[in-house]
Motif scaffolding. Structure first.
Motif, PDB file in Angstrom:
ATOM      1  N   LEU A 213       3.119  -0.910  -2.891  1.00 48.53           N
ATOM      2  CA  LEU A 213       3.545   0.635  -3.504  1.00 48.53           C
ATOM      3  C   LEU A 213       2.479   0.561  -4.635  1.00 48.53           C
ATOM      4  O   LEU A 213       1.922   2.012  -5.125  1.00 48.53           O
ATOM      5  N   GLY A 214       1.350  -0.187  -4.860  1.00 48.03           N
ATOM      6  CA  GLY A 214      -0.245   0.062  -5.357  1.00 48.03           C
ATOM      7  C   GLY A 214      -1.070   1.174  -4.893  1.00 48.03           C
ATOM      8  O   GLY A 214      -1.054   1.905  -5.197  1.00 48.03           O
ATOM      9  N   ALA A 215      -0.791   0.945  -2.444  1.00 50.91           N
ATOM     10  CA  ALA A 215      -1.306   1.606  -2.412  1.00 50.91           C
ATOM     11  C   ALA A 215      -0.697   3.628  -1.903  1.00 50.91           C
ATOM     12  O   ALA A 215      -2.064   4.078  -2.543  1.00 50.91           O
ATOM     13  N   VAL A 216       0.406   3.223  -1.659  1.00 58.48           N
ATOM     14  CA  VAL A 216       1.334   4.288  -2.002  1.00 58.48           C
ATOM     15  C   VAL A 216       0.771   4.904  -3.319  1.00 58.48           C
ATOM     16  O   VAL A 216       0.358   6.759  -3.182  1.00 58.48           O
ATOM     17  N   VAL A 217       1.076   5.034  -4.002  1.00 59.52           N
ATOM     18  CA  VAL A 217       0.754   5.651  -5.534  1.00 59.52           C
ATOM     19  C   VAL A 217      -1.032   5.544  -5.878  1.00 59.52           C
ATOM     20  O   VAL A 217      -1.097   6.898  -6.234  1.00 59.52           O
ATOM     21  N   LEU A 218      -1.660   4.703  -5.347  1.00 64.85           N
ATOM     22  CA  LEU A 218      -3.577   5.050  -5.498  1.00 64.85           C
ATOM     23  C   LEU A 218      -3.163   6.259  -4.366  1.00 64.85           C
ATOM     24  O   LEU A 218      -3.915   7.615  -4.631  1.00 64.85           O
TER      25      LEU A 218
ATOM     26  N   VAL B  96       3.870  -5.506 -11.157  1.00 59.24           N
ATOM     27  CA  VAL B  96       2.589  -5.021 -11.187  1.00 59.24           C
ATOM     28  C   VAL B  96       1.983  -3.939 -10.247  1.00 59.24           C
ATOM     29  O   VAL B  96       1.192  -2.867 -11.064  1.00 59.24           O
ATOM     30  N   ALA B  97       3.314  -3.125  -9.957  1.00 63.72           N
ATOM     31  CA  ALA B  97       2.573  -2.117  -9.015  1.00 63.72           C
ATOM     32  C   ALA B  97       2.452  -0.596 -10.061  1.00 63.72           C
ATOM     33  O   ALA B  97       1.849   0.180 -10.262  1.00 63.72           O
ATOM     34  N   SER B  98       3.548  -0.868 -10.886  1.00 60.08           N
ATOM     35  CA  SER B  98       3.562  -0.075 -12.113  1.00 60.08           C
ATOM     36  C   SER B  98       2.497  -0.015 -13.260  1.00 60.08           C
ATOM     37  O   SER B  98       1.914   0.711 -13.591  1.00 60.08           O
ATOM     38  N   VAL B  99       1.583  -0.883 -13.089  1.00 62.82           N
ATOM     39  CA  VAL B  99       0.789  -1.298 -13.855  1.00 62.82           C
ATOM     40  C   VAL B  99      -1.020  -0.691 -12.377  1.00 62.82           C
ATOM     41  O   VAL B  99      -1.444   0.013 -13.612  1.00 62.82           O
TER      42      VAL B  99
ATOM     43  N   ALA C 157      -0.061   2.108 -11.610  1.00 57.70           N
ATOM     44  CA  ALA C 157       0.059   3.433 -11.755  1.00 57.70           C
ATOM     45  C   ALA C 157      -0.281   3.899 -13.009  1.00 57.70           C
ATOM     46  O   ALA C 157      -0.616   5.063 -13.160  1.00 57.70           O
ATOM     47  N   LEU C 158      -0.287   2.479 -14.666  1.00 56.56           N
ATOM     48  CA  LEU C 158      -0.941   3.129 -15.966  1.00 56.56           C
ATOM     49  C   LEU C 158      -1.829   3.612 -14.909  1.00 56.56           C
ATOM     50  O   LEU C 158      -3.055   4.698 -16.226  1.00 56.56           O
ATOM     51  N   LEU C 159      -2.235   2.343 -15.108  1.00 57.04           N
ATOM     52  CA  LEU C 159      -4.062   2.135 -14.113  1.00 57.04           C
ATOM     53  C   LEU C 159      -4.871   3.908 -14.176  1.00 57.04           C
ATOM     54  O   LEU C 159      -5.860   4.376 -14.234  1.00 57.04           O
ATOM     55  N   VAL C 160      -3.940   4.398 -12.660  1.00 59.38           N
ATOM     56  CA  VAL C 160      -4.170   5.396 -12.611  1.00 59.38           C
ATOM     57  C   VAL C 160      -4.036   6.767 -13.285  1.00 59.38           C
ATOM     58  O   VAL C 160      -4.535   7.566 -13.452  1.00 59.38           O
TER      59      VAL C 160
ATOM     60  N   LEU D 298       9.327  -1.413   4.704  1.00 55.92           N
ATOM     61  CA  LEU D 298       8.426  -1.072   3.594  1.00 55.92           C
ATOM     62  C   LEU D 298       7.326  -0.814   4.285  1.00 55.92           C
ATOM     63  O   LEU D 298       6.132  -0.039   3.723  1.00 55.92           O
ATOM     64  N   PHE D 299       6.982  -1.764   5.372  1.00 54.85           N
ATOM     65  CA  PHE D 299       5.465  -2.064   5.726  1.00 54.85           C
ATOM     66  C   PHE D 299       5.308  -0.608   7.080  1.00 54.85           C
ATOM     67  O   PHE D 299       4.588  -0.141   6.419  1.00 54.85           O
ATOM     68  N   ALA D 300       6.466  -0.339   7.307  1.00 57.18           N
ATOM     69  CA  ALA D 300       6.336   0.947   8.056  1.00 57.18           C
ATOM     70  C   ALA D 300       6.532   2.533   6.916  1.00 57.18           C
ATOM     71  O   ALA D 300       5.446   3.074   7.763  1.00 57.18           O
ATOM     72  N   ALA D 301       7.103   2.712   5.861  1.00 54.32           N
ATOM     73  CA  ALA D 301       6.713   3.345   5.243  1.00 54.32           C
ATOM     74  C   ALA D 301       5.453   3.380   4.308  1.00 54.32           C
ATOM     75  O   ALA D 301       4.718   4.861   4.479  1.00 54.32           O
ATOM     76  N   VAL D 302       4.937   2.230   3.910  1.00 54.71           N
ATOM     77  CA  VAL D 302       3.143   2.475   3.833  1.00 54.71           C
ATOM     78  C   VAL D 302       2.988   2.221   4.682  1.00 54.71           C
ATOM     79  O   VAL D 302       1.875   3.841   4.321  1.00 54.71           O
ATOM     80  N   VAL D 303       2.729   2.556   6.359  1.00 56.96           N
ATOM     81  CA  VAL D 303       1.425   3.040   6.800  1.00 56.96           C
ATOM     82  C   VAL D 303       1.935   4.475   7.314  1.00 56.96           C
ATOM     83  O   VAL D 303       0.931   4.867   7.260  1.00 56.96           O
ATOM     84  N   GLY D 304       2.940   5.150   7.179  1.00 52.66           N
ATOM     85  CA  GLY D 304       3.336   6.326   7.458  1.00 52.66           C
ATOM     86  C   GLY D 304       2.819   7.059   6.239  1.00 52.66           C
ATOM     87  O   GLY D 304       1.989   7.777   6.162  1.00 52.66           O
ATOM     88  N   VAL D 305       2.823   6.651   4.677  1.00 49.57           N
ATOM     89  CA  VAL D 305       2.360   6.889   4.007  1.00 49.57           C
ATOM     90  C   VAL D 305       0.603   7.640   3.751  1.00 49.57           C
ATOM     91  O   VAL D 305       0.040   8.088   3.557  1.00 49.57           O
TER      92      VAL D 305
END
Lengths: 115, 149, 88
Positions: free
Chosen positions: B134-139, B41-44, B46-49, C72-79
């Motif tokens: 992962l979606g938040a990281v990509v965004l 789902v996170a790759s979706v 990325a695709l939309l972005v 994973l939570f810590a990594a997302v918070v860090g990013v």
């Protein structure tokens, strides 16, 4: 030649170390660390393989199967993959921020500009 | 991106979302689970972005980050369900209620969705956690450095 | 000069790793593992899940998954902290 999967995963680890030593670009360092992770994950999964074994899943398993591969290395590799993904995301975020502040991705130049 | 990429991603995105939901939902029966489905789902995202640009999805960050916290909390609460015996005790398995049915037969079987106790619920929690994180990281990576970002 | 030293050290380490891979147990014939046998035989009975790997991840070794979720939570918070919008 029977141990080719172990040797290949070790070669991957060595290539990752080579990238870490010879490259200066931060993105390439992140790629090297990811290659090391992949080698370690491959090594873990291939450690648990049993000759002739099927995947440890009972849904529509072949009725006369003899044995299954070991499930514990696969479960721990699953955990390791997600942690590697998290660390990779954090490394790339650091690289983006450093490029924004210093205007370069070269690790040596970043050290010279300190202070 | 070009109109070809946008059209194709309009077709592919719902299919990939459904596939991710399938992988999460059948995590206790087939290969896959919460992590893998969440990554799909996170790759979706990325695709939309890539296809539509990151500006359009900027307000989704405000949804995704709290969703990740909520999913993490749900995972810990599900683990606390069995604290009468031990932490992470699978209290729902074999209880006859929600997800409480036993497997159809020992050994190879077609599989039933209503089995495995807390495992499907934990799969959903971890799946939402991974897809939101992962979606938040990509965004965030796509939006960083924009003047109005 | 320092780089050649590093490369020599890398060659030693890589040779060590690869020889370890060659002289490990033969591929496909690991030692008997009572823990894995227990998981394979009892996962359907105790957890009622067909997927043994998922039953290990979420039931038998749930603490690992809890720690992984924390990482994973810590990594997302860090990013999110690193890439937040800087005012001014």
């Amino acid at each position: 030649m029977g141990n080719m999967p172990f040797v290949v995963s070790m070669i991957l680890v060595g290539l990752g170390f080579l990238a870490l030593i010879t490259r200066r670009n931060l993105i390439k360092l992140a790629i090297g660390i990811s290659v090391i992770e992949m080698g370690v994950n491959l090594f873990l999964v291939s450690l648990g393989y049993v000759k002739g074994g099927i995947a440890p899943i009972y849904t529509y398993a072949p009725p006369g199967f003899k044995e299954m591969v070991f499930p514990t290395p696969q479960a721990l590799t699953l955990t390791a993959i997600v942690i590697g993904l998290a660390t990779t995301a954090l490394m790339l975020a650091f690289a983006v921020v450093i490029y924004r502040h210093r205007g370069t991705l070269d690790a040596g130049k970043i050290r010279e500009l300190r202070g | 991106m070009s109109v070809i990429v946008r059209t194709i991603s309009r077709v592919v995105a719902p299919v990939a979302l459904a596939f991710g939901a399938y992988v999460i939902m059948h995590g206790h029966l087939t290969p896959g689970g919460g992590f893998q489905g969440g990554a799909v789902v996170a790759s979706v995202v990325a695709l939309l972005v890539v296809a539509f640009g990151a500006e359009r999805w900027k307000k989704w960050i405000k949804v995704l980050l709290p969703l990740e916290d909520t999913a993490a909390l749900a995972f810990v609460i599900l683990a606390f369900l069995g604290v009468g015996a031990t932490f992470f005790r699978n209290v729902l398995a074999g209880s006859g209620g929600l997800f409480g049915a036993p497997v159809p037969q020992p050994g190879p079987n077609p599989g039933a969705l209503n089995t495995a106790g807390t495992l499907p619920l934990m799969n959903w929690a971890v799946g939402f956690k991974v897809l939101a994180g992962l979606g938040a990281v990509v965004l965030l990576l796509a939006l960083f450095g924009r003047e109005d970002g | 000069m320092k780089r050649w030293l590093f490369l020599a050290a890398l060659l030693v380490v890589a040779g060590y790793l690869i020889s370890g891979g060659v002289w490990l147990h033969p591929f496909g014939e690991p030692a008997r593992s009572e823990m894995d046998r227990f998981f394979i035989e009892n996962a359907q009975k105790e957890v009622a899940a067909n997927n043994v790997v998922t039953s290990i991840v979420f039931d038998y070794r749930g603490y690992d998954t809890l720690g992984e979720a924390t990482v994973l939570f810590a990594a997302v918070v860090g990013v999110a902290l690193l890439l937040r919008k800087v005012k001014g």
